[in-house]
Enzyme design. Sequence first.
Site, PDB file in Angstrom:
ATOM      1  CD  GLU A   1      10.445   8.187 -11.949  1.00  0.00           C
ATOM      2  OE1 GLU A   1      11.486   8.830 -12.227  1.00  0.00           O
ATOM      3  OE2 GLU A   1       9.451   8.713 -11.422  1.00  0.00           O
ATOM      4  CE  LYS A  50      -5.647   8.401  -9.222  1.00  0.00           C
ATOM      5  NZ  LYS A  50      -5.281   9.769  -8.835  1.00  0.00           N
ATOM      6  CG  PHE A  73      -0.878  17.036 -14.333  1.00  0.00           C
ATOM      7  CD1 PHE A  73       0.129  17.949 -14.651  1.00  0.00           C
ATOM      8  CD2 PHE A  73      -0.722  16.252 -13.203  1.00  0.00           C
ATOM      9  CE1 PHE A  73       1.257  18.081 -13.852  1.00  0.00           C
ATOM     10  CE2 PHE A  73       0.399  16.372 -12.395  1.00  0.00           C
ATOM     11  CZ  PHE A  73       1.396  17.284 -12.721  1.00  0.00           C
ATOM     12  CD  GLN A  74       2.738  13.859 -13.176  1.00  0.00           C
ATOM     13  OE1 GLN A  74       2.147  12.976 -12.559  1.00  0.00           O
ATOM     14  NE2 GLN A  74       3.876  14.380 -12.739  1.00  0.00           N
ATOM     15  CG  MET A  96      35.677   3.455 -24.370  1.00  0.00           C
ATOM     16  SD  MET A  96      37.190   2.478 -24.556  1.00  0.00           S
ATOM     17  CE  MET A  96      36.721   0.952 -23.731  1.00  0.00           C
TER      18      MET A  96
END
Lengths: 570, 179
Positions: free
Chosen positions: A49, A161, A111-112, A473
């Site tokens: 993501e 949802k 959940f999640q 760097m």
Amino acid sequence: MKLTGAETLCESLTRLGVREIFGYPGGAILPVYDALGKSKLHHVLVRHEQGATHMADGYARASGGIGVAMATSGPGATNMVTGIATAMMDSSPVVCITGQVSSKVLGSDAFQEIDITGITMPITKHNVVITKAEDIARTIREAFLIANSGRPGPVLVDITKDAQQASAEFNWEASEPKLPPKRLRNNHDQAEFDRAVEMLNTAKRPIILAGHGIMVSGAMRAFEQFVRAGNYPVAMTLLGIGCFPANDPLNLGMMGMHGEAWVNNAIQEADLLIAVGMRFDDRVTGDLRTYAKSARKIHIEIDRAEINKNVKVDAALVGDAREVLEKLTPHIQTRDHGTWIRHITELKGDSAVRDIQSLPDNGHLYAAHVINDIWKETRGEAIVVTDVGQHQMWEAQYYHHNQPRTLITSGGLGTMGFALPAAIGAKFAKPGSEVWVVVGDGGFQMTMSELATIVQEKISIKIAIINNGYLGMVRQWQEFFYDKRYVATPLVAPDFAALANAFGIRGERITKRAEVVPIIRSARESNETVLIDFRVEQEDSVYPMVAAGASLSDMIRRPNNPLVETATEP
Amino acid sequence: MQTLVAYVENKPGVLNRVASLARRLAINIDSLTVGPTENEEIARMTIVAHTDERGAHRLEASLEKLVDVLLAENISTRALLERDLALIKVSADQQNRPHLMELIKVFRARVVDVAPESLIIEVSGTVDKIDGLLEVLRPFGVLEMARTGRISMTRGGDLLQPPPATQSESLETAEAKSK
């Protein structure tokens, strides 16, 4: 017409002009994906993501429009955090849409479930949770409005949802944005304006500091007219590169930590700084106590919170860069800065006219050669997307951009792993443009899984890995400031060419300078993605360098070495 | 110490955004009060912050960037009316009660609850006045105290009203630009 929340979302995005969405599905966003399948929107499946947010960001920066990223709740949403913060720091208009657990279980550690609006509050311009289908169209319109108005920035919309699944009447006309009324500020205080005009017309040694805001405002024409009217030399910030042609004699090049020495010296000697759409970042100013002591300062900036934040200015013109410049230009009476410009040319000395290409081949391959060759071969017309580190600074020094939105790079946050996904987004925004990725071996390994996205989407990107076997760097800082104790910077990498092959991408490895131009030509002739692993000098450093917190006048110069430290004359 | 007034949308989460912003700017808030205005959709905040004028400007300008903030203004240098309200529960027995009542009168405070062993005193006024009363009550034994934090208003014709409900930006233009 009754639509589900998910269908409303897809219909709204389509009506707002969205073509591509960069995302990754999951449980809490599944209703939207089901609706996506029935819509005209093209979904680009990413491999992480973070990649989705960088792609949306790259899309936004290349096009000037809004990039859209999508993810599910929980880990899908938290994986977006780095990309959102990157967009926030560089004022990039990105709209992130995340799924959320059903409103009935919000707050129950389902959940999640994660409080993504809480997490992203300080790194978004605005964020919002939607729990009702009927709020979706209006909120998405508001999100688009907020993301790309004023000083742009990312907006996150978290949709539960049940809101995606519920049906509601869809009425686009009735879903007009309803944002809170804002106080109209008088941004053009006349006394402030008159003071700026007086400064412009009395300065003997003026210099413009040109920033990203010029591009965001679409002020390139107004800016050029302003520059010509006053015959002002122009210094660029990293993100400002491209807003004024590099081949214009008045364009001095980049300022700041790895800016050109003559640019930094000119800023320190100037009697007037005209800052346009930039924010006096610490990478640009160095030590504030010694910064441009003899200069008065005019700050043209849309964000009032940036005024006097780092540098106290003498006139602040708050507003859109184009509007302010168009208003200022007719008042410019003095344009005789020949002596000053001649002096800056003297500061350049011979460093500007030496061409690194004409240096004898000493058997070593330098990153500067590679990047300069890419510039020459692409005639400076490619969109170059860089990662963060040495190669990023060399790109800014050795690739000369004449067009806006052709250098895409993470400036404010300095996000390694940005280049490859951002380039994919840029390619979708500008499918007809040649897109090059310039990336280090460290940053590439952070997001290289997006090679699979390139293959799945059948797009053509040219990838130049500047491979020096170090986190270059950081190694350079260890060399300069930690007595060459290279802790955790030597870096093992896979055989990138073989890796590319494993993805189904042509991969090449280059170790000699003579091979550089032929491989660039060959890559450009191909209609497909090509990855080139350039094995460059391992312990090369970027010069000049202003150490963090040091005065802009106090530059570390390249030690006696035939390799020039400065760019070729574009 | 700087005093800011903000008009904000009266809805959940806005206080969090304002407080979170101050934290991000590393500005310590001394007191923050919030309550509805005559328009129930708009709330008014008085923010007293430990910062200088420059910090207050940054806070003010940054607050106004929040979508839910309609207006923010540093009113520190203007003619202000300031009020703080405190409820102070102090121990009071038969002997010291008369003395206590006298002090309360001097401070124009009032007793709002009487119990055998204690009183609750309500006092409103400037921070200094309440601090002054607290000082003289301390010897009696302050058992509990609750303070509202400061609310401020500019005096006279110096009005600070929420902006009218018209959009400051042309929506069509912005939406077109977003395409």
